[in-house]
Scaffold this motif. Sequence first.
Motif, PDB file in Angstrom:
ATOM      1  N   ALA A 122       1.278   6.473  15.905  1.00 21.90           N
ATOM      2  CA  ALA A 122       2.325   5.498  16.243  1.00 21.90           C
ATOM      3  C   ALA A 122       1.729   4.216  16.828  1.00 21.90           C
ATOM      4  O   ALA A 122       2.273   3.130  16.644  1.00 21.90           O
ATOM      5  CB  ALA A 122       3.310   6.126  17.223  1.00 21.90           C
ATOM      6  N   GLU A 123       0.599   4.371  17.515  1.00 22.48           N
ATOM      7  CA  GLU A 123       0.061   3.223  18.256  1.00 22.48           C
ATOM      8  C   GLU A 123      -1.043   2.469  17.523  1.00 22.48           C
ATOM      9  O   GLU A 123      -1.482   1.415  17.979  1.00 22.48           O
ATOM     10  CB  GLU A 123      -0.495   3.705  19.603  1.00 22.48           C
ATOM     11  CG  GLU A 123       0.611   4.073  20.568  1.00 22.48           C
ATOM     12  CD  GLU A 123       0.082   4.703  21.848  1.00 22.48           C
ATOM     13  OE1 GLU A 123      -1.158   4.831  21.966  1.00 22.48           O
ATOM     14  OE2 GLU A 123       0.904   5.061  22.690  1.00 22.48           O
ATOM     15  N   ASN A 124      -1.538   3.033  16.421  1.00 20.42           N
ATOM     16  CA  ASN A 124      -2.678   2.402  15.744  1.00 20.42           C
ATOM     17  C   ASN A 124      -2.434   2.260  14.251  1.00 20.42           C
ATOM     18  O   ASN A 124      -1.673   3.025  13.665  1.00 20.42           O
ATOM     19  CB  ASN A 124      -3.938   3.267  15.936  1.00 20.42           C
ATOM     20  CG  ASN A 124      -4.319   3.383  17.397  1.00 20.42           C
ATOM     21  OD1 ASN A 124      -4.926   2.484  17.960  1.00 20.42           O
ATOM     22  ND2 ASN A 124      -3.947   4.500  18.020  1.00 20.42           N
ATOM     23  N   HIS A 125      -3.143   1.286  13.670  1.00 25.54           N
ATOM     24  CA  HIS A 125      -3.129   1.190  12.215  1.00 25.54           C
ATOM     25  C   HIS A 125      -4.134   2.206  11.693  1.00 25.54           C
ATOM     26  O   HIS A 125      -5.289   2.211  12.101  1.00 25.54           O
ATOM     27  CB  HIS A 125      -3.519  -0.221  11.773  1.00 25.54           C
ATOM     28  CG  HIS A 125      -3.653  -0.330  10.288  1.00 25.54           C
ATOM     29  ND1 HIS A 125      -2.573  -0.181   9.442  1.00 25.54           N
ATOM     30  CD2 HIS A 125      -4.723  -0.535   9.500  1.00 25.54           C
ATOM     31  CE1 HIS A 125      -2.986  -0.293   8.197  1.00 25.54           C
ATOM     32  NE2 HIS A 125      -4.281  -0.508   8.197  1.00 25.54           N
ATOM     33  N   VAL A 126      -3.695   3.096  10.807  1.00 23.74           N
ATOM     34  CA  VAL A 126      -4.609   4.116  10.297  1.00 23.74           C
ATOM     35  C   VAL A 126      -4.688   4.040   8.769  1.00 23.74           C
ATOM     36  O   VAL A 126      -3.768   3.549   8.116  1.00 23.74           O
ATOM     37  CB  VAL A 126      -4.167   5.549  10.696  1.00 23.74           C
ATOM     38  CG1 VAL A 126      -4.225   5.760  12.183  1.00 23.74           C
ATOM     39  CG2 VAL A 126      -2.785   5.864  10.151  1.00 23.74           C
ATOM     40  N   ILE A 127      -5.798   4.540   8.251  1.00 21.98           N
ATOM     41  CA  ILE A 127      -5.928   4.627   6.792  1.00 21.98           C
ATOM     42  C   ILE A 127      -6.288   6.056   6.416  1.00 21.98           C
ATOM     43  O   ILE A 127      -6.813   6.809   7.236  1.00 21.98           O
ATOM     44  CB  ILE A 127      -6.973   3.629   6.224  1.00 21.98           C
ATOM     45  CG1 ILE A 127      -8.346   3.845   6.871  1.00 21.98           C
ATOM     46  CG2 ILE A 127      -6.512   2.203   6.404  1.00 21.98           C
ATOM     47  CD1 ILE A 127      -9.453   3.010   6.220  1.00 21.98           C
ATOM     48  N   ARG A 128      -5.979   6.403   5.167  1.00 18.66           N
ATOM     49  CA  ARG A 128      -6.363   7.705   4.630  1.00 18.66           C
ATOM     50  C   ARG A 128      -7.166   7.470   3.360  1.00 18.66           C
ATOM     51  O   ARG A 128      -7.087   6.398   2.758  1.00 18.66           O
ATOM     52  CB  ARG A 128      -5.120   8.547   4.305  1.00 18.66           C
ATOM     53  CG  ARG A 128      -4.350   8.938   5.531  1.00 18.66           C
ATOM     54  CD  ARG A 128      -3.167   9.824   5.193  1.00 18.66           C
ATOM     55  NE  ARG A 128      -2.100   9.112   4.506  1.00 18.66           N
ATOM     56  CZ  ARG A 128      -0.971   9.671   4.096  1.00 18.66           C
ATOM     57  NH1 ARG A 128      -0.762  10.958   4.305  1.00 18.66           N
ATOM     58  NH2 ARG A 128      -0.044   8.969   3.491  1.00 18.66           N
ATOM     59  N   ARG A 129      -7.918   8.476   2.950  1.00 15.90           N
ATOM     60  CA  ARG A 129      -8.770   8.309   1.776  1.00 15.90           C
ATOM     61  C   ARG A 129      -7.944   8.358   0.480  1.00 15.90           C
ATOM     62  O   ARG A 129      -7.105   9.227   0.304  1.00 15.90           O
ATOM     63  CB  ARG A 129      -9.853   9.393   1.748  1.00 15.90           C
ATOM     64  CG  ARG A 129     -10.786   9.344   2.942  1.00 15.90           C
ATOM     65  CD  ARG A 129     -11.924  10.322   2.791  1.00 15.90           C
ATOM     66  NE  ARG A 129     -12.752   9.983   1.648  1.00 15.90           N
ATOM     67  CZ  ARG A 129     -13.568  10.844   1.051  1.00 15.90           C
ATOM     68  NH1 ARG A 129     -13.652  12.088   1.465  1.00 15.90           N
ATOM     69  NH2 ARG A 129     -14.294  10.462   0.017  1.00 15.90           N
TER      70      ARG A 129
END
Length: 260
Positions: A239-246
């Motif tokens: 919720a608090e961070n921009h995340v990426i997935r492969r």
Amino acid sequence: MKSSRRNFLKIAGVSAIGAGMKPAADLLAASGGQAETYQHVENEEALSAKQWAMVVDMRKIHGAEDIEKITSACHRIHNVPEFQSKNHEIKWIWPEEFKHAFPSKSHEFMSERIAHMIFPVLCNHCENPPCVRACPTKATFKRNDGIVLMDFHRCIGCRFCMAACPYGSRSFNFRDPRPFIAETDVGFPTRMKGVVEKCNFCAERLAVGKMPACVEASDGALVFGDLRDPDSEVRELLAENHVIRRKETLGTKPQVYYII
Ligand code: SF4
Ligand code: SF4
């Protein structure tokens, strides 16, 4: 029987299958005589979730040494052999450069910092796993809690699952791995030639109330928890961070998320 106990037995039973834990006779054959140590321990402390997921916080990983700590914690307890030849390599979690881990996000003008980062990568325990669909014997399967497991004894070595996995998360034992294990951990089955293996999200540890070994070794960089629990730490981080997935565009829905 109390429902919590029933639930535990269900979880532990499936975990045991996924971890290659079998009835005594089978185990003895598969483990080179160490089967007597794989007792089916009932434990009310088993950790459970609706959907297990991992968040890798790259702000807390500062280079190859940190990743080495994580990978060796995993490989040591899972009896992962070390082969000199790359062609025979077995890996459950390993270091990867950004351009290989996230090829569609890589470009020639990207920040030097990210381009030179080394990421720990592993099986993504995909919500929609193509490896499971490809396996003709159901040796690989997805549990209700999202963990994608291997039953080593059902694997016929066809490698369809390897071809189907777009992440290279699976390894094949081209040789008998046992002579190449530095120090065998009798708490986990060894494998044999002709079998596919991969990360199991430490199902055998969750079944006895422990977090994954890589998470414990990561000094807070790897966080593991229930994606369906709005109060979990993984949910807080997402919720608090921009995340990426492969390779998100493939539709496999990886359950390992990266904060860069
Ligand atoms: S990463 Fe590969 S092996 Fe793991 S669940 Fe996804 S498709 Fe299967
Ligand atoms: S979750 Fe367990 S099996 Fe998977 S990479 Fe981490 S330590 Fe290895």
